[in-house]
Design an enzyme around this catalytic site. Structure first.
Site, PDB file in Angstrom:
ATOM      1  CB  SER A  22      13.535 -18.529 -33.649  1.00  0.00           C
ATOM      2  OG  SER A  22      12.165 -18.591 -33.965  1.00  0.00           O
ATOM      3  CE  LYS A  46       6.991 -15.580 -33.184  1.00  0.00           C
ATOM      4  NZ  LYS A  46       7.516 -15.358 -31.823  1.00  0.00           N
ATOM      5  CB  SER A  47       8.087 -20.787 -33.472  1.00  0.00           C
ATOM      6  OG  SER A  47       9.322 -20.918 -32.836  1.00  0.00           O
ATOM      7  CG  MET A  72       6.809 -11.991 -29.645  1.00  0.00           C
ATOM      8  SD  MET A  72       6.796 -10.221 -29.375  1.00  0.00           S
ATOM      9  CE  MET A  72       6.308  -9.647 -30.971  1.00  0.00           C
ATOM     10  CG  LEU A  74       4.398 -19.298 -29.791  1.00  0.00           C
ATOM     11  CD1 LEU A  74       3.796 -20.562 -29.217  1.00  0.00           C
ATOM     12  CD2 LEU A  74       5.740 -19.614 -30.440  1.00  0.00           C
ATOM     13  CB  CYS A 130       7.437 -20.947 -26.530  1.00  0.00           C
ATOM     14  SG  CYS A 130       6.515 -19.424 -26.246  1.00  0.00           S
ATOM     15  CE  LYS A 166      15.818 -20.558 -29.106  1.00  0.00           C
ATOM     16  NZ  LYS A 166      15.564 -19.400 -29.943  1.00  0.00           N
ATOM     17  CB  ILE A 192      19.457 -20.704 -23.457  1.00  0.00           C
ATOM     18  CG1 ILE A 192      19.918 -19.257 -23.304  1.00  0.00           C
ATOM     19  CG2 ILE A 192      20.350 -21.677 -22.799  1.00  0.00           C
ATOM     20  CD1 ILE A 192      20.144 -18.754 -21.897  1.00  0.00           C
ATOM     21  N   GLY A 246      21.771 -13.130 -25.577  1.00  0.00           N
ATOM     22  CA  GLY A 246      22.439 -11.922 -25.097  1.00  0.00           C
ATOM     23  C   GLY A 246      23.678 -11.508 -25.858  1.00  0.00           C
TER      24      GLY A 246
HETATM   25  C1  DHB Z   1       7.794 -16.233 -27.762  1.00  0.00           C
HETATM   26  C2  DHB Z   1       8.295 -17.487 -28.077  1.00  0.00           C
HETATM   27  C3  DHB Z   1       9.533 -17.868 -27.607  1.00  0.00           C
HETATM   28  O1  DHB Z   1      10.074 -19.093 -27.859  1.00  0.00           O
HETATM   29  C4  DHB Z   1      10.265 -16.981 -26.825  1.00  0.00           C
HETATM   30  O2  DHB Z   1      11.469 -17.351 -26.368  1.00  0.00           O
HETATM   31  C5  DHB Z   1       9.772 -15.732 -26.532  1.00  0.00           C
HETATM   32  C6  DHB Z   1       8.536 -15.366 -27.008  1.00  0.00           C
HETATM   33  C7  DHB Z   1       6.449 -15.820 -28.195  1.00  0.00           C
HETATM   34  O3  DHB Z   1       6.111 -15.896 -29.387  1.00  0.00           O
HETATM   35  O4  DHB Z   1       5.674 -15.413 -27.327  1.00  0.00           O
END
Ligand code: DHB
Length: 303
Positions: A22, A46-47, A72, A74, A130, A166, A192, A246
Site C-alpha cells: 500500500s 493507497k489507504s 505522506m 494519508l 499508520c 495490517k 509489517i 524491506g
Molecule cells: C503513511 C501511512 C502509512 O501507513 C505508512 O506506513 C507510512 C505513511 C502516510 O500516508 O503518511
C-alpha cells in the site's frame, strides 16, 4: 518445465505471490496496471479515508542509508473517487486487488467498508498501523488487542470479502495483536507497516529533512524485523501472512517465504529498482526453483 509462480488468493489466481504494498503506485489505475504488466501478482491500493485528504506539505520523503522515511499524511482522493480508479483498472486486468482502508474507530471502518464495491474488490486491508497521524488520532490502534478485535469483528460482520489486518511493528506485543485479529475473524495479516516514525536531520540546514519532522521507516533497515515477526507469528496463527518490509531483491523475497509468508509485499524497492523490480524478483524465483528442483513457489516451505 517453466516453474509455476502462480498462487491462489482467496479463490482467485494471482500470477505471482508478489503484492504491491500500500502507498506505492496504488492510486491511479494507470499506476496499478503498470505494476501488473511488470509482473506484480496482487495490487494493494493507497489507504482510503471517507473524505479526500490532501496530505502533509512536502518534503514528505527522505532517504537514508537503510531506506526511507515518509510522512505522506494519508493523501488520497477519498473512497468514492478511489473506487472509480479501481473500476478502471479492473476493466483492463484481472489481477486481484486489495483495497486498503484507514480509519480510527470501528464506525469509521464500517462506513468505508460500506462504500466498497465487492464485485470488483478481492480483499480489504485494514490499515490499523499508520505511524504518521498520531498527533491527530492519538495512540495507534495496532498497539491495542481490544481495538484490533473490535474493528476486525465489526468489519467482518458487514462484509463477505476477505479481511486482512495490517499490523504495526511499533509495539512489544505484535504476536498477541495478531492472535486478536485472527480471533476476530481476520482472513489474513499483513506484517509489517513502517517502523517508528523516525527522524532525519539535515546538518547543513540544521533542521529535519521532512517538513512533518517524523516519518515511517521503510526499506532494508526494517527487513530483519519483518522476517522475525513473520517467522514468529506464522507459527502462531493459521491465517496466511503477506510479508512486507524491506524486500528489495529476489533473495529477500525467498527469505520471506522461508520465514513463513504466503505472499510478499514490495514497496520501497520500486523507488530503488524501478517498476521492473517485480519481473526481476519473479525471474529470481524461477531460477531458485530450478536450482532446487522445485516445481512451484508453493514448494518453498517455511523453515
Ligand atoms: C503513511 C501511512 C502509512 O501507513 C505508512 O506506513 C507510512 C505513511 C502516510 O500516508 O503518511
Amino acid at each position: 518445465m517453466e516453474p509455476n509462480l502462480s498462487v491462489d488468493f482467496f479463490g482467485k489466481i494471482a500470477a505471482s505471490p508478489l503484492v504491491l504494498a500500500s502507498g506505492v503506485m496504488g492510486i491511479s489505475y494507470s499506476g496499478m496496471l503498470k505494476v501488473v504488466e511488470n509482473g506484480c501478482g496482487i495490487i494493494t491500493t493507497k489507504s482510503y479515508t471517507v473524505q479526500r485528504r490532501k496530505g502533509h506539505e512536502g518534503p514528505v520523503v527522505a532517504e537514508f542509508n537503510g531506506g526511507f522515511i515518509n510522512s505522506m499524511g494519508l493523501s488520497n482522493p477519498g473512497i468514492y473517487e478511489g473506487m472509480k480508479e479501481i473500476a478502471d483498472c479492473k476493466k483492463r486486468c484481472d489481477a486481484p486487488i486489495i483495497i486498503s482502508l484507514f480509519g480510527v474507530t470501528a464506525a469509521e471502518f464500517t462506513e468505508l467498508v460500506r462504500a466498497v464495491d465487492s464485485s470488483i474488490i478481492d480483499a480489504i486491508e485494514l490499515n490499523l498501523s499508520c505511524p504518521n497521524v498520531a498527533d491527530e488520532y492519538g495512540i495507534p490502534i495496532a498497539a491495542s488487542t481490544e481495538k484490533v478485535f473490535e474493528i476486525v469483528s465489526a468489519v467482518k460482520s458487514i462484509t463477505k470479502l476477505p479481511v486482512i489486518a495490517k499490523l504495526s511493528p511499533n509495539t512489544y506485543n505484535v504476536p498477541e495483536i495478531a492472535l486478536s485479529a485472527e480471533k476476530a475473524g481476520a482472513d489474513a495479516l499483513t506484517l509489517i507497516n513502517t517502523l517508528g516514525p523516525g527522524m532525519i536531520i539535515d546538518i547543513n540546514a540544521q533542521k529535519p529533512v521532512i517538513l512533518n519532522k517524523f516519518g515511517g521507516i521503510s526499506g532494508a533497515a526494517i527487513k530483519p524485523l519483518a522476517v522475525k515477526l513473520i517467522y514468529e507469528i506464522s507459527k502462531l496463527v493459521k491465517i496466511p501472512i503477506i510479508g512486507t518490509g524491506g524486500v528489495l531483491t529476489g533473495e529477500d523475497a525467498v527469505e520471506f517465504l522461508l520465514a513463513g509468508a504466503a505472499y510478499v509485499g514490495v514497496g520501497t524497492a520500486v523507488y530503488y529498482n524501478g517498476i521492473d523490480v517485480f519481473a526481476k524478483i519473479n525471474a529470481f524465483f524461477s531460477s531458485y526453483l530450478r536450482q532446487n528442483n522445485l516445481a512451484s513457489v508453493r514448494d518453498i516451505k517455511p523453515i
